[in-house]
Design a protein around this motif. Sequence first.
Motif, PDB file in Angstrom:
ATOM      1  N   VAL A   1      18.935  40.692  30.471  1.00 25.83           N
ATOM      2  CA  VAL A   1      19.574  39.461  30.687  1.00 25.83           C
ATOM      3  C   VAL A   1      20.366  40.185  32.171  1.00 25.83           C
ATOM      4  CG1 VAL A   1      21.359  37.814  30.224  1.00 25.83           C
ATOM      5  CG2 VAL A   1      19.644  38.709  28.569  1.00 25.83           C
ATOM      6  N   VAL A   2      20.208  39.195  33.266  1.00 22.92           N
ATOM      7  CA  VAL A   2      20.869  39.846  34.426  1.00 22.92           C
ATOM      8  C   VAL A   2      21.895  38.940  34.618  1.00 22.92           C
ATOM      9  CG1 VAL A   2      20.809  40.114  36.981  1.00 22.92           C
ATOM     10  CG2 VAL A   2      18.804  40.909  35.328  1.00 22.92           C
ATOM     11  N   TYR A   3      23.222  39.202  34.862  1.00 23.22           N
ATOM     12  CA  TYR A   3      24.201  38.404  35.344  1.00 23.22           C
ATOM     13  C   TYR A   3      25.167  39.177  36.380  1.00 23.22           C
ATOM     14  CZ  TYR A   3      27.802  41.815  33.403  1.00 23.22           C
ATOM     15  OH  TYR A   3      28.800  42.993  33.047  1.00 23.22           O
ATOM     16  N   LEU A   4      25.943  37.975  37.019  1.00 20.95           N
ATOM     17  CA  LEU A   4      26.770  38.280  38.084  1.00 20.95           C
ATOM     18  C   LEU A   4      27.972  38.723  37.616  1.00 20.95           C
ATOM     19  CD1 LEU A   4      26.779  38.401  41.213  1.00 20.95           C
ATOM     20  CD2 LEU A   4      27.804  36.122  41.160  1.00 20.95           C
ATOM     21  N   SER A   5      28.571  39.849  37.818  1.00 24.46           N
ATOM     22  CA  SER A   5      29.826  40.294  37.464  1.00 24.46           C
ATOM     23  C   SER A   5      30.781  40.174  38.638  1.00 24.46           C
ATOM     24  CB  SER A   5      29.803  41.782  36.887  1.00 24.46           C
ATOM     25  OG  SER A   5      29.551  42.845  38.078  1.00 24.46           O
ATOM     26  N   GLU A   6      31.841  40.930  38.924  1.00 26.43           N
ATOM     27  CA  GLU A   6      32.737  40.981  39.706  1.00 26.43           C
ATOM     28  C   GLU A   6      32.082  42.147  40.986  1.00 26.43           C
ATOM     29  OE1 GLU A   6      36.866  41.526  38.888  1.00 26.43           O
ATOM     30  OE2 GLU A   6      37.011  39.585  37.934  1.00 26.43           O
ATOM     31  N   GLU A   7      31.486  43.027  40.301  1.00 26.72           N
ATOM     32  CA  GLU A   7      31.180  44.165  41.112  1.00 26.72           C
ATOM     33  C   GLU A   7      29.660  43.857  41.828  1.00 26.72           C
ATOM     34  OE1 GLU A   7      31.874  44.827  37.863  1.00 26.72           O
ATOM     35  OE2 GLU A   7      33.822  45.370  38.562  1.00 26.72           O
ATOM     36  N   GLY A   8      28.735  42.625  41.123  1.00 31.30           N
ATOM     37  CA  GLY A   8      27.609  42.336  41.472  1.00 31.30           C
ATOM     38  C   GLY A   8      26.842  42.216  40.463  1.00 31.30           C
ATOM     39  N   LEU A   9      25.434  41.861  40.542  1.00 29.70           N
ATOM     40  CA  LEU A   9      24.438  41.985  39.678  1.00 29.70           C
ATOM     41  C   LEU A   9      24.232  42.962  38.843  1.00 29.70           C
ATOM     42  CD1 LEU A   9      21.829  39.888  41.563  1.00 29.70           C
ATOM     43  CD2 LEU A   9      23.342  38.932  39.905  1.00 29.70           C
ATOM     44  N   LYS A  10      24.431  42.746  37.250  1.00 33.47           N
ATOM     45  CA  LYS A  10      24.113  43.843  36.332  1.00 33.47           C
ATOM     46  C   LYS A  10      23.429  43.648  35.099  1.00 33.47           C
ATOM     47  CE  LYS A  10      28.406  46.538  37.491  1.00 33.47           C
ATOM     48  NZ  LYS A  10      27.830  47.736  37.730  1.00 33.47           N
TER      49      LYS A  10
END
Length: 234
Positions: A222-231
Amino acid sequence: MKTIETCVSPDLLDLHELTNKTVIVVDIFRASSTMVTALSNGVKTIVPVRDLDQCMTYKEQGWLIAGERNGKQADGFDLGNSPLAYLNQQFAEKNVAMTTTNGTRAISLAKEQAAEVLIGSFLNLKATVNYLQNSSNDVLVLCAGWKGKFNIEDSLYAGALSQALGWKHDCDATLAMESLYGQVGADLNGFLQKASHAKRLQNHDLEKDINFCLDTDQYNAVVYLSEEGLKLKS
């Protein structure tokens, strides 16, 4: 009951309500498929960037830079937009800044209002379905399209996702795509050989990319957008 709707082009996003929704950005050929593959093969973070020049500045920070325009690798970039480049943990533990013709634009638009942004592809369809079943949010699938135009592969993903979730929807686009996926889902590759963007990639000898992007459920990611980027979700 939770609901799912489909926005068939980023140019139509202002017609949809994003607040408190999980937005799934999908660009099957190839950005979202490449992002899922890269992170599943050990890349630490992907920062999606809209502009080529801005993306280039990450190279000075020691990042790999991936750039694509009109289906081709951009001049001066380490990588283009092929998922095959990331196989076999080739860039494990690396950080990547990425800009593409359609996918990274869609992400930048979605993050302004959405409660959460996920990256969707056929490669991680089941994992995404399982995650959404345990979430309380309604879902909007944002299809990256091609320069604002509708394209069939991204919208077919919305149909596949809707069918797998079995949720309520009052969205004609979702209804249409779920119906079409029911007819062609058993031979996605055969059907999508006729798609306009598949033909663009075929003109660049990228048939292997097309085949790979349509290989369903290769990654439990599951790929999500965090404050740092996609993780990856842990």
